[in-house]
Scaffold this active site. Structure first.
Site, PDB file in Angstrom:
ATOM      1  N   TYR A 260      -2.254 -11.092  -0.787  1.00  0.00           N
ATOM      2  CA  TYR A 260      -2.646  -9.917  -0.002  1.00  0.00           C
ATOM      3  C   TYR A 260      -3.545 -10.327   1.173  1.00  0.00           C
ATOM      4  O   TYR A 260      -3.318  -9.911   2.311  1.00  0.00           O
ATOM      5  CB  TYR A 260      -3.368  -8.941  -0.931  1.00  0.00           C
ATOM      6  CG  TYR A 260      -3.749  -7.622  -0.303  1.00  0.00           C
ATOM      7  CD1 TYR A 260      -2.770  -6.712   0.095  1.00  0.00           C
ATOM      8  CD2 TYR A 260      -5.089  -7.264  -0.127  1.00  0.00           C
ATOM      9  CE1 TYR A 260      -3.122  -5.482   0.653  1.00  0.00           C
ATOM     10  CE2 TYR A 260      -5.449  -6.049   0.428  1.00  0.00           C
ATOM     11  CZ  TYR A 260      -4.460  -5.159   0.818  1.00  0.00           C
ATOM     12  OH  TYR A 260      -4.812  -3.944   1.369  1.00  0.00           O
TER      13      TYR A 260
HETATM   14  N1  LIG Z   1      -6.870   1.930  -0.311  1.00  0.00           N
HETATM   15  C1  LIG Z   1      -7.508   0.819  -0.015  1.00  0.00           C
HETATM   16  O1  LIG Z   1      -8.504   0.475  -0.643  1.00  0.00           O
HETATM   17  C2  LIG Z   1      -7.053  -0.033   1.148  1.00  0.00           C
HETATM   18  C3  LIG Z   1      -7.986  -0.889   1.748  1.00  0.00           C
HETATM   19  C4  LIG Z   1      -7.565  -1.689   2.817  1.00  0.00           C
HETATM   20  C5  LIG Z   1      -6.275  -1.605   3.280  1.00  0.00           C
HETATM   21  N2  LIG Z   1      -5.391  -0.755   2.679  1.00  0.00           N
HETATM   22  C6  LIG Z   1      -4.035  -0.723   3.217  1.00  0.00           C
HETATM   23  O2  LIG Z   1      -3.706   0.599   3.575  1.00  0.00           O
HETATM   24  C7  LIG Z   1      -2.289   0.799   3.502  1.00  0.00           C
HETATM   25  C8  LIG Z   1      -1.999   2.063   2.728  1.00  0.00           C
HETATM   26  O3  LIG Z   1      -2.439   1.884   1.402  1.00  0.00           O
HETATM   27  P1  LIG Z   1      -2.907   3.077   0.451  1.00  0.00           P
HETATM   28  O4  LIG Z   1      -4.262   2.738  -0.010  1.00  0.00           O
HETATM   29  O5  LIG Z   1      -2.642   4.390   1.069  1.00  0.00           O
HETATM   30  O6  LIG Z   1      -1.933   2.781  -0.794  1.00  0.00           O
HETATM   31  P2  LIG Z   1      -0.841   3.659  -1.529  1.00  0.00           P
HETATM   32  O7  LIG Z   1      -0.357   2.829  -2.660  1.00  0.00           O
HETATM   33  O8  LIG Z   1      -1.413   5.017  -1.828  1.00  0.00           O
HETATM   34  O9  LIG Z   1       0.310   3.838  -0.429  1.00  0.00           O
HETATM   35  C9  LIG Z   1       1.147   2.788  -0.020  1.00  0.00           C
HETATM   36  C10 LIG Z   1       2.537   3.331   0.178  1.00  0.00           C
HETATM   37  O10 LIG Z   1       3.374   2.254   0.654  1.00  0.00           O
HETATM   38  C11 LIG Z   1       4.649   2.418   0.073  1.00  0.00           C
HETATM   39  N3  LIG Z   1       5.397   1.161   0.096  1.00  0.00           N
HETATM   40  C12 LIG Z   1       5.206   0.052  -0.668  1.00  0.00           C
HETATM   41  N4  LIG Z   1       6.119  -0.880  -0.395  1.00  0.00           N
HETATM   42  C13 LIG Z   1       6.926  -0.357   0.589  1.00  0.00           C
HETATM   43  C14 LIG Z   1       8.068  -0.848   1.292  1.00  0.00           C
HETATM   44  N5  LIG Z   1       8.573  -2.043   1.014  1.00  0.00           N
HETATM   45  N6  LIG Z   1       8.633  -0.048   2.241  1.00  0.00           N
HETATM   46  C15 LIG Z   1       8.131   1.189   2.493  1.00  0.00           C
HETATM   47  N7  LIG Z   1       7.066   1.705   1.834  1.00  0.00           N
HETATM   48  C16 LIG Z   1       6.470   0.945   0.894  1.00  0.00           C
HETATM   49  C17 LIG Z   1       4.341   2.873  -1.365  1.00  0.00           C
HETATM   50  O11 LIG Z   1       5.460   3.475  -1.995  1.00  0.00           O
HETATM   51  C18 LIG Z   1       3.188   3.842  -1.132  1.00  0.00           C
HETATM   52  O12 LIG Z   1       3.644   5.169  -0.978  1.00  0.00           O
HETATM   53  C19 LIG Z   1      -1.725  -0.469   2.863  1.00  0.00           C
HETATM   54  O13 LIG Z   1      -1.207  -1.305   3.858  1.00  0.00           O
HETATM   55  C20 LIG Z   1      -2.946  -1.107   2.222  1.00  0.00           C
HETATM   56  O14 LIG Z   1      -2.806  -2.492   2.093  1.00  0.00           O
HETATM   57  C21 LIG Z   1      -5.751   0.030   1.633  1.00  0.00           C
END
Ligand SMILES: NC(=O)c1ccc[n+]([C@@H]2O[C@H](COP(=O)([O-])OP(=O)(O)OC[C@H]3O[C@@H](n4cnc5c(N)ncnc54)[C@H](O)[C@@H]3O)[C@@H](O)[C@H]2O)c1
Length: 248
Positions: A155
């Site tokens: 990641y």
């Molecule tokens: N929540 C956190 O703590 C956090 C912190 C830093 C960065 N992020 C980043 O923010 C972004 C959103 O994450 P989130 O926290 O909303 O997570 P989440 O799991 O709620 O949402 C992520 C979404 O991405 C979709 N997804 C996964 N693989 C996929 C693919 N191959 N094609 C299309 N869609 C796909 C999933 O089905 C899900 O609906 C991500 O890139 C994550 O790495 C999140």
């Protein structure tokens, strides 16, 4: 809440069936945009469309790691309208564990979705933005991509790659009205946290001087400004939203 003017703007938001992506989609719709959500979770997408019921919202089951699929759905949209905004948000952390014990296929998949997915969507959509000399791209990276989180090597590497991609592509497009930026959030309470061990999540939280999780709407506000016409100068930049954790 501050409103942005997204009238006559079309946005593609990847991974928008929940979490950050869904919240961004809702703010874009409230601000007048036409929104296409792409996600792999068919069931969630259907419940979202039933819940929101907005004629300006469409969704497709698209795996961002699959370039041919991305290209197919881009052509479907650009047959109808140009794409002004791209939010590369689809992502997964995968399970936590030391690199030397990490399952090789799982490691590859994390890079495929977080980094290659970002490349695939930019590769397929940027030509349309160049044609209309307008575009705003926001890549959702992570503080893990700057600091490197122990037990999250895939990641951290993929998000570091997304940061590099943002800086390179932003410069390639800087002579046009196209901005490419990334944000590096700290932990927020979305479903992604379920993929990691509780101890890992607690360790991440303990590093945040604000002493709390990022609220989803706080990330959305930053993404909205970066996606708007008001952001006419910042590009190839990485915007910190880590509650004081990052030192650069
Ligand atoms: N929540 C956190 O703590 C956090 C912190 C830093 C960065 N992020 C980043 O923010 C972004 C959103 O994450 P989130 O926290 O909303 O997570 P989440 O799991 O709620 O949402 C992520 C979404 O991405 C979709 N997804 C996964 N693989 C996929 C693919 N191959 N094609 C299309 N869609 C796909 C999933 O089905 C899900 O609906 C991500 O890139 C994550 O790495 C999140």
């Amino acid at each position: 809440m501050h409103k942005f003017d997204f009238k006559n703007r079309t946005a593609v938001i990847t991974g928008g069936a929940q979490g950050f992506g869904l919240d961004i989609a809702k703010r874009f719709l409230e601000s007048g945009a036409r929104v296409f959500i792409w996600d792999v979770d068919d069931k969630l997408l259907k419940s979202v469309i039933n819940e929101i019921k907005n004629p300006n919202l469409e969704f497709n089951v698209v795996d961002v790691a699959n370039y041919k699929e991305v290209e197919k759905y881009v052509s479907k949209i650009i047959d109808k309208t140009n794409i002004d905004i791209l939010i590369n948000n689809a992502g997964l952390t995968g399970p936590t564990g030391p690199l030397w014990k990490y399952d090789v296929d799982t490691w590859n998949n994390i890079v495929q979705v977080n980094l290659m997915g970002t490349f695939n969507c930019c590769r397929a959509i940027v030509p349309n933005m160049i044609k209309f000399n307008y575009g705003r791209i926001v890549n959702i990276a992570s503080v893990a991509g700057k600091d490197g989180n122990a037990n999250a090597s895939a990641y951290s590497s993929a998000k570091a790659g997304a940061i590099g991609l943002t800086k390179a592509l932003g410069k390639e497009l800087a002579d046009k009205d196209i901005a490419v930026n990334a944000v590096t959030p700290a932990g927020a309470k979305t479903r992604i946290l379920d993929q990691m061990s509780k101890e890992h999540v607690q360790r991440m939280l303990s590093k945040v001087p604000r002493g709390r999780f990022l609220e989803i709407h706080e990330l959305t506000s930053l993404v909205c400004w970066l996606s708007s016409e008001e952001n006419s100068f910042s590009t190839a930049a990485i915007f910190d939203i880590s509650g004081g954790r990052s030192t650069y």
